[in-house]
Design a protein around this motif. Structure first.
Motif, mmCIF file in Angstrom:
data_model
loop_
_atom_site.group_PDB
_atom_site.id
_atom_site.type_symbol
_atom_site.label_atom_id
_atom_site.label_comp_id
_atom_site.label_asym_id
_atom_site.label_seq_id
_atom_site.Cartn_x
_atom_site.Cartn_y
_atom_site.Cartn_z
ATOM 1 N N GLN A 1 0.841 -1.193 0.000
ATOM 2 C CA GLN A 1 0.000 0.000 0.000
ATOM 3 C C GLN A 1 0.879 1.246 0.000
ATOM 4 O OE1 GLN A 1 -3.511 0.892 0.136
ATOM 5 N NE2 GLN A 1 -2.450 2.818 -0.234
ATOM 6 N N VAL A 2 1.930 1.204 0.787
ATOM 7 C CA VAL A 2 2.840 2.342 0.884
ATOM 8 C C VAL A 2 3.712 2.449 -0.363
ATOM 9 C CG1 VAL A 2 4.671 3.405 2.264
ATOM 10 C CG2 VAL A 2 2.860 2.102 3.385
ATOM 11 N N SER A 3 4.152 1.310 -0.872
ATOM 12 C CA SER A 3 5.046 1.297 -2.036
ATOM 13 C C SER A 3 4.521 0.310 -3.077
ATOM 14 C CB SER A 3 6.466 0.907 -1.600
ATOM 15 O OG SER A 3 7.354 0.917 -2.692
ATOM 16 N N PRO A 4 3.450 0.673 -3.787
ATOM 17 C CA PRO A 4 2.837 -0.276 -4.726
ATOM 18 C C PRO A 4 3.739 -0.668 -5.894
ATOM 19 C CG PRO A 4 1.860 1.907 -4.960
ATOM 20 C CD PRO A 4 2.715 1.945 -3.732
ATOM 21 N N VAL B 1 7.873 7.154 -19.160
ATOM 22 C CA VAL B 1 8.061 7.721 -17.821
ATOM 23 C C VAL B 1 7.589 9.170 -17.790
ATOM 24 C CG1 VAL B 1 9.786 8.418 -16.118
ATOM 25 C CG2 VAL B 1 9.944 6.178 -17.209
ATOM 26 N N GLY B 2 7.920 9.920 -18.836
ATOM 27 C CA GLY B 2 7.463 11.304 -18.909
ATOM 28 C C GLY B 2 5.951 11.401 -18.930
ATOM 29 N N GLU B 3 5.315 10.526 -19.698
ATOM 30 C CA GLU B 3 3.852 10.511 -19.753
ATOM 31 C C GLU B 3 3.259 10.118 -18.405
ATOM 32 O OE1 GLU B 3 0.156 11.089 -21.315
ATOM 33 O OE2 GLU B 3 2.090 11.535 -22.252
ATOM 34 N N ALA B 4 3.903 9.163 -17.730
ATOM 35 C CA ALA B 4 3.428 8.737 -16.409
ATOM 36 C C ALA B 4 3.519 9.881 -15.403
ATOM 37 C CB ALA B 4 4.242 7.540 -15.923
ATOM 38 N N LEU B 5 4.600 10.640 -15.450
ATOM 39 C CA LEU B 5 4.761 11.759 -14.522
ATOM 40 C C LEU B 5 3.745 12.866 -14.798
ATOM 41 C CD1 LEU B 5 8.659 12.010 -14.309
ATOM 42 C CD2 LEU B 5 7.079 11.117 -12.586
ATOM 43 N N ARG B 6 3.481 13.122 -16.067
ATOM 44 C CA ARG B 6 2.463 14.128 -16.401
ATOM 45 C C ARG B 6 1.083 13.677 -15.923
ATOM 46 N NH1 ARG B 6 5.755 14.619 -21.038
ATOM 47 N NH2 ARG B 6 4.565 12.995 -22.127
ATOM 48 N N THR B 7 0.798 12.401 -16.121
ATOM 49 C CA THR B 7 -0.488 11.868 -15.667
ATOM 50 C C THR B 7 -0.606 11.949 -14.151
ATOM 51 O OG1 THR B 7 -0.530 10.332 -17.545
ATOM 52 C CG2 THR B 7 -1.995 9.843 -15.694
ATOM 53 N N LEU B 8 0.473 11.598 -13.458
ATOM 54 C CA LEU B 8 0.468 11.667 -11.997
ATOM 55 C C LEU B 8 0.260 13.100 -11.523
ATOM 56 C CD1 LEU B 8 0.873 10.351 -9.224
ATOM 57 C CD2 LEU B 8 3.337 10.725 -9.509
ATOM 58 N N CYS B 9 0.866 14.045 -12.217
ATOM 59 C CA CYS B 9 0.714 15.452 -11.844
ATOM 60 C C CYS B 9 -0.752 15.870 -11.904
ATOM 61 C CB CYS B 9 1.567 16.326 -12.762
ATOM 62 S SG CYS B 9 1.438 18.095 -12.417
ATOM 63 N N TRP B 10 -1.427 15.518 -12.993
ATOM 64 C CA TRP B 10 -2.837 15.875 -13.128
ATOM 65 C C TRP B 10 -3.697 15.135 -12.106
ATOM 66 C CZ3 TRP B 10 -4.335 20.074 -15.237
ATOM 67 C CH2 TRP B 10 -3.638 20.629 -16.321
ATOM 68 N N LEU B 11 -3.374 13.885 -11.851
ATOM 69 C CA LEU B 11 -4.125 13.127 -10.846
ATOM 70 C C LEU B 11 -3.957 13.744 -9.460
ATOM 71 C CD1 LEU B 11 -3.393 9.423 -11.899
ATOM 72 C CD2 LEU B 11 -5.558 10.647 -12.111
ATOM 73 N N ALA B 12 -2.725 14.159 -9.148
ATOM 74 C CA ALA B 12 -2.462 14.744 -7.835
ATOM 75 C C ALA B 12 -3.164 16.091 -7.676
ATOM 76 C CB ALA B 12 -0.959 14.907 -7.626
ATOM 77 N N TYR C 1 -0.032 4.763 -17.883
ATOM 78 C CA TYR C 1 -1.282 5.256 -17.301
ATOM 79 C C TYR C 1 -1.715 4.427 -16.094
ATOM 80 C CZ TYR C 1 -1.323 7.644 -21.775
ATOM 81 O OH TYR C 1 -0.968 8.409 -22.856
ATOM 82 N N ALA C 2 -1.219 3.206 -15.998
ATOM 83 C CA ALA C 2 -1.558 2.363 -14.846
ATOM 84 C C ALA C 2 -0.705 2.710 -13.630
ATOM 85 C CB ALA C 2 -1.376 0.888 -15.205
ATOM 86 N N VAL C 3 0.572 2.970 -13.863
ATOM 87 C CA VAL C 3 1.491 3.259 -12.759
ATOM 88 C C VAL C 3 1.087 4.509 -11.973
ATOM 89 C CG1 VAL C 3 3.856 3.979 -12.233
ATOM 90 C CG2 VAL C 3 3.457 2.008 -13.713
ATOM 91 N N PRO C 4 0.720 5.624 -12.625
ATOM 92 C CA PRO C 4 0.340 6.811 -11.848
ATOM 93 C C PRO C 4 -0.869 6.593 -10.945
ATOM 94 C CG PRO C 4 0.779 7.406 -14.127
ATOM 95 C CD PRO C 4 0.751 5.917 -14.068
ATOM 96 N N VAL C 5 -1.793 5.736 -11.355
ATOM 97 C CA VAL C 5 -2.967 5.471 -10.517
ATOM 98 C C VAL C 5 -2.540 4.803 -9.211
ATOM 99 C CG1 VAL C 5 -5.158 4.239 -10.359
ATOM 100 C CG2 VAL C 5 -4.486 5.305 -12.513
ATOM 101 N N LEU C 6 -1.619 3.859 -9.310
ATOM 102 C CA LEU C 6 -1.109 3.204 -8.102
ATOM 103 C C LEU C 6 -0.403 4.211 -7.199
ATOM 104 C CD1 LEU C 6 0.346 -0.069 -9.674
ATOM 105 C CD2 LEU C 6 -1.796 0.197 -8.423
ATOM 106 N N MET C 7 0.361 5.095 -7.810
ATOM 107 C CA MET C 7 1.061 6.117 -7.026
ATOM 108 C C MET C 7 0.072 7.087 -6.388
ATOM 109 S SD MET C 7 4.190 6.769 -9.709
ATOM 110 C CE MET C 7 5.102 7.910 -8.679
ATOM 111 N N LEU C 8 -1.039 7.339 -7.066
ATOM 112 C CA LEU C 8 -2.066 8.228 -6.516
ATOM 113 C C LEU C 8 -2.648 7.658 -5.227
ATOM 114 C CD1 LEU C 8 -4.031 10.679 -6.795
ATOM 115 C CD2 LEU C 8 -5.549 9.116 -8.040
ATOM 116 N N PHE C 9 -2.911 6.349 -5.204
ATOM 117 C CA PHE C 9 -3.475 5.741 -4.004
ATOM 118 C C PHE C 9 -2.477 5.779 -2.849
ATOM 119 C CE2 PHE C 9 -6.244 3.175 -7.055
ATOM 120 C CZ PHE C 9 -7.292 4.067 -6.926
ATOM 121 N N SER C 10 -1.200 5.664 -3.177
ATOM 122 C CA SER C 10 -0.182 5.799 -2.138
ATOM 123 C C SER C 10 -0.178 7.219 -1.578
ATOM 124 C CB SER C 10 1.197 5.453 -2.708
ATOM 125 O OG SER C 10 2.187 5.532 -1.712
ATOM 126 N N LEU C 11 -0.327 8.208 -2.451
ATOM 127 C CA LEU C 11 -0.406 9.600 -2.001
ATOM 128 C C LEU C 11 -1.662 9.837 -1.163
ATOM 129 C CD1 LEU C 11 0.725 11.508 -5.232
ATOM 130 C CD2 LEU C 11 2.028 11.206 -3.114
#
Length: 235
Positions: A36-39, A120-131, A187-197
């Motif tokens: 959960q902390v580090s998906p 990786v760049g696309e994942a970071l941009r997606t994570l930014c918008w999700l956050a 697009y899948a990786v940022p969602v997992l990182m979002l739940f950790s956040l």
């Protein structure tokens, strides 16, 4: 020798259940499992073979795997009851030295699956918008649904993480089998990182400030946010 063996021999109890609780679903309400902390560390378990890995990278991965294994071994006696122990809140912090090595292996596994620099760049941009958009929304929804129950909030996020982690694992397997594009991982990786956040937000703004010691924030801006939050969503 017998003393050393006795130290690392788990006490009576189900070791597999203990591992599952510590890494996936703790028995103690309000505790967060390792993944959960580090998906992204979960992908370290999916890494297969050494094809396409340089000798240097293979040595580094072996080193990190050994480091993570030694951390788990050091607490082998505690594993059967770790996830139910009230001292292991809000996460499995005694296993925290394994976060970094397993995360490195997990990220390497994603790279091996085809997540390149563009991905990786696309994942970071997606994570930014999700956050920016979804993280505050998730947090507000959690306060409305279970504002006075931080353990319930953690349980809800854990369920979401488990569902999406299973989906990401299936996608990873499909990518390795060349049945899906590696681009989908971006697009899948940022969602997992979002739940950790989201879990971190609950811990920072709910669990920490509900402890008897207070654990109030010292940063003025964050304190103001804390006051506003508890005015709208009191415990």
């Amino acid at each position: 020798m017998s003393t050393v063996a006795g130290h690392y021999t788990p006490p009576p109890g189900d070791l597999l259940t203990g591992l599952y609780g510590a890494f996936f679903e703790p028995a103690r309400a309000g505790s967060a499992a390792f993944f959960q902390v580090s998906p992204l560390s979960f992908f370290a378990l999916l890494r297969r073979g050494s094809t396409g890995i340089s000798a240097r990278d293979a040595r580094l991965l072996a080193f990190f795997a050994l480091a993570a294994a030694l951390v788990v071994l050091a607490y082998a006696r505690s594993l059967p009851g770790m996830s139910a122990d009230p001292g292991f809140v809000p996460d499995m912090r005694y296993l925290s030295p394994a976060y970094l090595p397993l995360l490195v292996i997990g990220v390497y596994a994603l790279k091996h699956a085809g997540l390149d620099a563009d991905g990786v760049g696309e994942a970071l941009r997606t994570l930014c918008w999700l956050a920016v958009i979804d993280l505050p929304l998730i947090y507000v929804v959690l306060q409305v649904v279970a504002g006075n129950n931080p353990a319930g909030q953690v349980a809800f996020i854990t369920t979401l993480t488990s569902v999406f982690l299973a989906g990401a694992a299936a996608l990873y397997a499909a990518v390795l089998a060349r049945h899906a594009s590696p681009r989908l991982l971006a697009y899948a990786v940022p969602v997992l990182m979002l739940f950790s956040l989201a879990w971190l937000a609950v811990v920072d703004f709910r669990f920490a400030t509900s402890c008897w010691e207070g654990y109030h924030f010292w940063i003025p801006v964050v304190e103001y946010i804390w006051y506003i939050q508890y005015t709208i969503f009191p415990l």
